[in-house]
Scaffold this motif. Structure first.
Motif, PDB file in Angstrom:
ATOM      1  N   SER A  25      33.445  23.254 -37.679  1.00 31.58           N
ATOM      2  CA  SER A  25      34.264  22.281 -38.196  1.00 31.58           C
ATOM      3  C   SER A  25      35.552  22.457 -37.909  1.00 31.58           C
ATOM      4  N   LEU A  26      36.091  23.772 -37.669  1.00 32.44           N
ATOM      5  CA  LEU A  26      37.389  23.908 -37.537  1.00 32.44           C
ATOM      6  C   LEU A  26      37.732  23.968 -36.063  1.00 32.44           C
ATOM      7  N   GLY A  27      37.066  23.749 -35.279  1.00 33.45           N
ATOM      8  CA  GLY A  27      37.208  23.633 -33.702  1.00 33.45           C
ATOM      9  C   GLY A  27      37.546  24.814 -33.196  1.00 33.45           C
ATOM     10  N   GLN A  28      36.982  26.124 -33.579  1.00 40.18           N
ATOM     11  CA  GLN A  28      37.517  27.345 -33.226  1.00 40.18           C
ATOM     12  C   GLN A  28      36.952  27.731 -31.830  1.00 40.18           C
ATOM     13  N   ASN A  29      37.626  27.855 -30.872  1.00 43.04           N
ATOM     14  CA  ASN A  29      37.421  28.287 -29.476  1.00 43.04           C
ATOM     15  C   ASN A  29      38.413  29.076 -29.148  1.00 43.04           C
ATOM     16  N   GLU A  49      66.053  34.470 -27.251  1.00 43.81           N
ATOM     17  CA  GLU A  49      66.889  33.586 -28.254  1.00 43.81           C
ATOM     18  C   GLU A  49      65.902  32.560 -28.979  1.00 43.81           C
ATOM     19  N   SER A  50      64.588  32.529 -28.467  1.00 45.79           N
ATOM     20  CA  SER A  50      63.936  31.262 -28.919  1.00 45.79           C
ATOM     21  C   SER A  50      63.072  31.432 -29.985  1.00 45.79           C
ATOM     22  N   GLY A  51      62.549  30.517 -30.857  1.00 41.00           N
ATOM     23  CA  GLY A  51      61.666  30.386 -31.882  1.00 41.00           C
ATOM     24  C   GLY A  51      60.528  29.648 -31.285  1.00 41.00           C
ATOM     25  N   ALA A  52      59.221  30.169 -31.740  1.00 41.03           N
ATOM     26  CA  ALA A  52      57.735  29.405 -31.400  1.00 41.03           C
ATOM     27  C   ALA A  52      57.282  29.267 -32.736  1.00 41.03           C
ATOM     28  N   ILE A  53      56.591  27.808 -32.610  1.00 41.67           N
ATOM     29  CA  ILE A  53      55.873  27.315 -33.807  1.00 41.67           C
ATOM     30  C   ILE A  53      54.559  27.306 -33.013  1.00 41.67           C
ATOM     31  N   GLU A  54      53.407  28.078 -33.976  1.00 41.11           N
ATOM     32  CA  GLU A  54      52.148  27.979 -33.385  1.00 41.11           C
ATOM     33  C   GLU A  54      51.328  27.403 -34.406  1.00 41.11           C
ATOM     34  N   ILE A  55      50.007  26.886 -33.796  1.00 32.34           N
ATOM     35  CA  ILE A  55      49.313  26.152 -34.891  1.00 32.34           C
ATOM     36  C   ILE A  55      47.782  26.666 -34.462  1.00 32.34           C
ATOM     37  N   GLY A  56      47.137  27.246 -35.604  1.00 34.75           N
ATOM     38  CA  GLY A  56      45.847  27.879 -35.141  1.00 34.75           C
ATOM     39  C   GLY A  56      45.672  29.193 -34.216  1.00 34.75           C
ATOM     40  N   PRO A  57      46.471  30.226 -34.786  1.00 36.20           N
ATOM     41  CA  PRO A  57      46.300  31.337 -34.102  1.00 36.20           C
ATOM     42  C   PRO A  57      44.911  31.949 -33.807  1.00 36.20           C
ATOM     43  N   GLY A  58      44.058  31.836 -34.527  1.00 38.30           N
ATOM     44  CA  GLY A  58      42.625  32.163 -34.440  1.00 38.30           C
ATOM     45  C   GLY A  58      42.991  33.874 -34.821  1.00 38.30           C
ATOM     46  N   ILE A  59      42.607  34.662 -33.637  1.00 35.09           N
ATOM     47  CA  ILE A  59      42.811  36.251 -33.886  1.00 35.09           C
ATOM     48  C   ILE A  59      44.081  36.490 -33.370  1.00 35.09           C
ATOM     49  N   GLY A  60      44.993  35.829 -32.841  1.00 35.08           N
ATOM     50  CA  GLY A  60      46.284  36.190 -32.448  1.00 35.08           C
ATOM     51  C   GLY A  60      46.630  36.409 -30.896  1.00 35.08           C
ATOM     52  N   ALA A  61      45.513  35.927 -30.189  1.00 31.67           N
ATOM     53  CA  ALA A  61      45.745  36.147 -28.838  1.00 31.67           C
ATOM     54  C   ALA A  61      46.948  35.492 -28.005  1.00 31.67           C
TER      55      ALA A  61
END
Length: 294
Positions: A25-29, A49-61
């Motif tokens: 249901s969470l589309g985890q791949n 100097e950059s920032g990153a926004i991530e969505i759905g990091p899973g286990i952090g890969a």
């Protein structure tokens, strides 16, 4: 040096250690190929100097690869079961902040202002959960976030729709909305074999670069999107028929509708998929007076 998270062996070991099971249901791949992750990060063009926004990091890969090259990573994760895993796998990095929230409900602008103080270059980089790809991308664009662009992995079929040109069967209101805000390109095709568990379809990485200002000028943005969506409601129908059935009071205002199509120089017998974004902007401006706010 610690081993990268994104290898089949390490991923399996982490999942076993925590007894983690994938939620459909969470589309985890999860991605298990470090080279592909590094390529994704390269396409984002990040610096220290950059920032990153991530969505759905899973286990952090992917998070890990982002942390290595950027100043700060802020990651939204909806699945509570992953929080202890992320705390463990990302412990070597002190420039990562995990936010336990559904990004669709989050005030991303507020988070960005808080977390990226003093950082002027921000990119969204993510391996998006497939079932909510489009709403997430649209939210990020519509809310006018202070970002340079978006690099995301998604289903190849959605990537094709995003970068589609008029006259093709992939072209639709999504193609127009994305084009309105950004320049879109598909930068990479990703086989399903590099995921655990394997999805049923191939994936693609797209890069969306935000435009200085939208591609076309319209009287009313929300109404422009209403018109484009209405025009594709039933792909086989003509633009006149779709707008008549979809716009508020369209049936009562047939004359006004025809007159607007005429003024915009658009043959009422054409299908929505043949119209360019410029034609849609002319059309929505002509329709605006008669159909807006009904």
């Amino acid at each position: 040096m610690h081993k990268d998270i994104a290898t089949p062996i390490r991923t399996k070991a982490i999942l076993e250690k925590y007894g983690f099971s994938f939620k459909k249901s969470l589309g985890q791949n999860f991605l298990i190929d470090t080279n592909i992750l590094r390529n994704i990060v390269d396409y984002a063009g990040l610096s220290k100097e950059s920032g990153a926004i991530e969505i759905g990091p899973g286990i952090g890969a992917l998070t890990e690869q982002l942390a290595k090259v950027s100043k700060k990573v802020v990651s939204f994760e909806i699945d509570q079961r992953l929080l202890p895993i992320l705390e463990d796998t990302l412990s070597p990095y002190d420039n990562v902040k995990i936010i336990h929230q559904d990004v669709l409900k989050a005030n991303v602008n507020e988070v960005a202002a808080e977390e990226f103080e003093g950082i002027s270059d921000v990119m969204v980089v993510a391996n998006l959960p497939y079932y909510v790809t489009t709403p997430i991308i649209m939210k990020l664009l519509e809310e006018g976030l202070p970002i340079r662009g978006i690099v995301v992995m998604l289903q190849k079929e959605v990537a094709d729709r995003i970068s589609a040109k008029p006259g093709t069967k992939e072209y639709g209101s999504l193609s127009i909305a994305i084009q309105y805000y950004t320049e879109a390109e598909t930068v990479m095709i990703v086989p399903k074999t590099v995921f655990m568990p394997q999805p049923n379809v191939d994936s693609a990485v797209i890069r969306l670069t935000k435009r200085e200002k939208p591609l076309v000028e319209v009287k009313d943005e929300a109404f422009f999107f209403t018109v484009t969506r209405a025009s594709f409601a039933q792909r086989r129908k003509t633009i006149q028929n779709n707008l008549t059935s979809q716009l508020p009071k369209g049936k009562e205002k047939k004359e006004a509708l025809l007159a607007a199509l005429n003024r915009a120089g658009i043959d009422p017998g054409r299908r929505g998929e043949t119209l360019s974004i410029e034609e849609f902007s002319r059309l929505s401006d002509e329709l605006y007076a008669d159909f807006h706010g009904e």
